[in-house]
Structure formats: structure tokens, C-alpha cells
Design a protein around this motif. Sequence first.
Motif, PDB file in Angstrom:
ATOM      1  N   LEU A 174       0.811  -1.212   0.000  1.00 45.77           N
ATOM      2  CA  LEU A 174       0.000   0.000   0.000  1.00 45.77           C
ATOM      3  C   LEU A 174       0.848   1.268   0.000  1.00 45.77           C
ATOM      4  O   LEU A 174       0.531   2.232  -0.699  1.00 45.77           O
ATOM      5  N   VAL A 175       1.910   1.273   0.782  1.00 45.69           N
ATOM      6  CA  VAL A 175       2.768   2.462   0.813  1.00 45.69           C
ATOM      7  C   VAL A 175       3.367   2.708  -0.562  1.00 45.69           C
ATOM      8  O   VAL A 175       3.369   3.833  -1.064  1.00 45.69           O
ATOM      9  N   SER A 176       3.848   1.648  -1.193  1.00 42.89           N
ATOM     10  CA  SER A 176       4.427   1.806  -2.525  1.00 42.89           C
ATOM     11  C   SER A 176       3.371   2.240  -3.532  1.00 42.89           C
ATOM     12  O   SER A 176       3.616   3.134  -4.353  1.00 42.89           O
ATOM     13  N   LEU A 177       2.199   1.634  -3.470  1.00 42.58           N
ATOM     14  CA  LEU A 177       1.145   2.008  -4.408  1.00 42.58           C
ATOM     15  C   LEU A 177       0.679   3.450  -4.187  1.00 42.58           C
ATOM     16  O   LEU A 177       0.443   4.184  -5.151  1.00 42.58           O
ATOM     17  N   LEU A 178       0.563   3.846  -2.925  1.00 41.44           N
ATOM     18  CA  LEU A 178       0.224   5.243  -2.646  1.00 41.44           C
ATOM     19  C   LEU A 178       1.320   6.175  -3.161  1.00 41.44           C
ATOM     20  O   LEU A 178       1.032   7.225  -3.736  1.00 41.44           O
ATOM     21  N   THR A 179       2.568   5.778  -2.973  1.00 41.98           N
ATOM     22  CA  THR A 179       3.677   6.594  -3.467  1.00 41.98           C
ATOM     23  C   THR A 179       3.622   6.702  -4.982  1.00 41.98           C
ATOM     24  O   THR A 179       3.847   7.791  -5.537  1.00 41.98           O
ATOM     25  N   PHE A 180       3.326   5.595  -5.667  1.00 41.02           N
ATOM     26  CA  PHE A 180       3.186   5.651  -7.131  1.00 41.02           C
ATOM     27  C   PHE A 180       2.110   6.669  -7.512  1.00 41.02           C
ATOM     28  O   PHE A 180       2.294   7.474  -8.420  1.00 41.02           O
ATOM     29  N   LEU A 237       8.554   6.713 -11.720  1.00 40.50           N
ATOM     30  CA  LEU A 237       7.770   5.559 -11.286  1.00 40.50           C
ATOM     31  C   LEU A 237       8.515   4.253 -11.541  1.00 40.50           C
ATOM     32  O   LEU A 237       8.550   3.372 -10.680  1.00 40.50           O
ATOM     33  N   ALA A 238       9.105   4.135 -12.708  1.00 41.27           N
ATOM     34  CA  ALA A 238       9.846   2.914 -13.040  1.00 41.27           C
ATOM     35  C   ALA A 238      11.040   2.737 -12.119  1.00 41.27           C
ATOM     36  O   ALA A 238      11.281   1.645 -11.585  1.00 41.27           O
ATOM     37  N   SER A 239      11.786   3.805 -11.905  1.00 43.87           N
ATOM     38  CA  SER A 239      12.960   3.745 -11.039  1.00 43.87           C
ATOM     39  C   SER A 239      12.562   3.407  -9.604  1.00 43.87           C
ATOM     40  O   SER A 239      13.189   2.571  -8.951  1.00 43.87           O
ATOM     41  N   HIS A 240      11.512   4.040  -9.120  1.00 48.85           N
ATOM     42  CA  HIS A 240      11.041   3.778  -7.760  1.00 48.85           C
ATOM     43  C   HIS A 240      10.582   2.328  -7.608  1.00 48.85           C
ATOM     44  O   HIS A 240      10.892   1.668  -6.623  1.00 48.85           O
ATOM     45  N   SER A 241       9.868   1.828  -8.588  1.00 45.86           N
ATOM     46  CA  SER A 241       9.359   0.464  -8.528  1.00 45.86           C
ATOM     47  C   SER A 241      10.488  -0.561  -8.445  1.00 45.86           C
ATOM     48  O   SER A 241      10.448  -1.494  -7.638  1.00 45.86           O
ATOM     49  N   VAL A 242      11.499  -0.383  -9.270  1.00 44.30           N
ATOM     50  CA  VAL A 242      12.652  -1.298  -9.246  1.00 44.30           C
ATOM     51  C   VAL A 242      13.367  -1.214  -7.901  1.00 44.30           C
ATOM     52  O   VAL A 242      13.740  -2.228  -7.314  1.00 44.30           O
ATOM     53  N   GLY A 243      13.534   0.004  -7.395  1.00 41.05           N
ATOM     54  CA  GLY A 243      14.186   0.175  -6.098  1.00 41.05           C
ATOM     55  C   GLY A 243      13.419  -0.495  -4.974  1.00 41.05           C
ATOM     56  O   GLY A 243      14.006  -1.163  -4.115  1.00 41.05           O
TER      57      GLY A 243
END
Length: 123
Positions: free
Chosen positions: A39-45, A63-69
Motif C-alpha cells: 500500500l505504501v508503494s502504491l500510494l507513493t506511485f 515511477l519505473a525507477s522507484h518500482s525497481v528500487g
Amino acid sequence: MMLVAVKILTSAVLIYIVNEIVVKHSKPLVGSLIASLPLVSLLTFFWIYFDLRAKPDEAIEKLASHSVGVFWFVIPSLPAFLLIPYLLKKGIGFWPSMVAGCVLTVTLYYVMSRILARFGMVM
């Protein structure tokens, strides 16, 4: 300023809901399921996209960079979720168990960041 308040309130409500489910309704598994959702990651996205919607190329890159990280840093965080209950069941107090879990996680984050740096991913 209003958007900042909305972001903080939304995040706080999610944490509150998980706590209520676990403590007041004695449903630790349901609370764990909700807490384990990204949820935190999805909210951040969502917030990244919302903040950069006028710049779609920049939004996509961030978004892509954050997701991989997030993917790579979830891995070293997982052992703490095994260490903390193990220590608690062995009679170690709450705070020492939490500190041990945090120390393990920080150590594994450092190791992961060194590994990622070898592959050209820098923080």
C-alpha cells in the motif's frame, strides 16, 4: 499545503485501520494481509504520478525507477519479520527484539546497496 495534508491523512488512516483490525478485532492474519500489501508503494506511485501528471515522461521515469528500487529493498527487509517473532518467542523483550530486527534490516540494506552499486544502480 492541502495536498500534503491529504497525503499524510491517507497514510495515517491505513496504519490506523491495520492496528484496529489486529488489536480491537483480534484478526492478526487479516491485519497482516493488509499490512503486507504494498500500500505504501502504491500510494507513493499515485502521489508521484499525481505530482508529475503534467510531465508524463518524467513521471514514467520516476515511477519505473522507484518500482525497481522498492523491489530490491523489500528483499533485505524480510528477514526481520522472522527474527523479531523468533526473539520474542525466546523471551527476549519487545524493544531488544525490535532493535535487533532494525539492525539486521539496516545491515542488509547496506549489503544490498553495495550489491546494487556493482550493477550501476546508485542511491
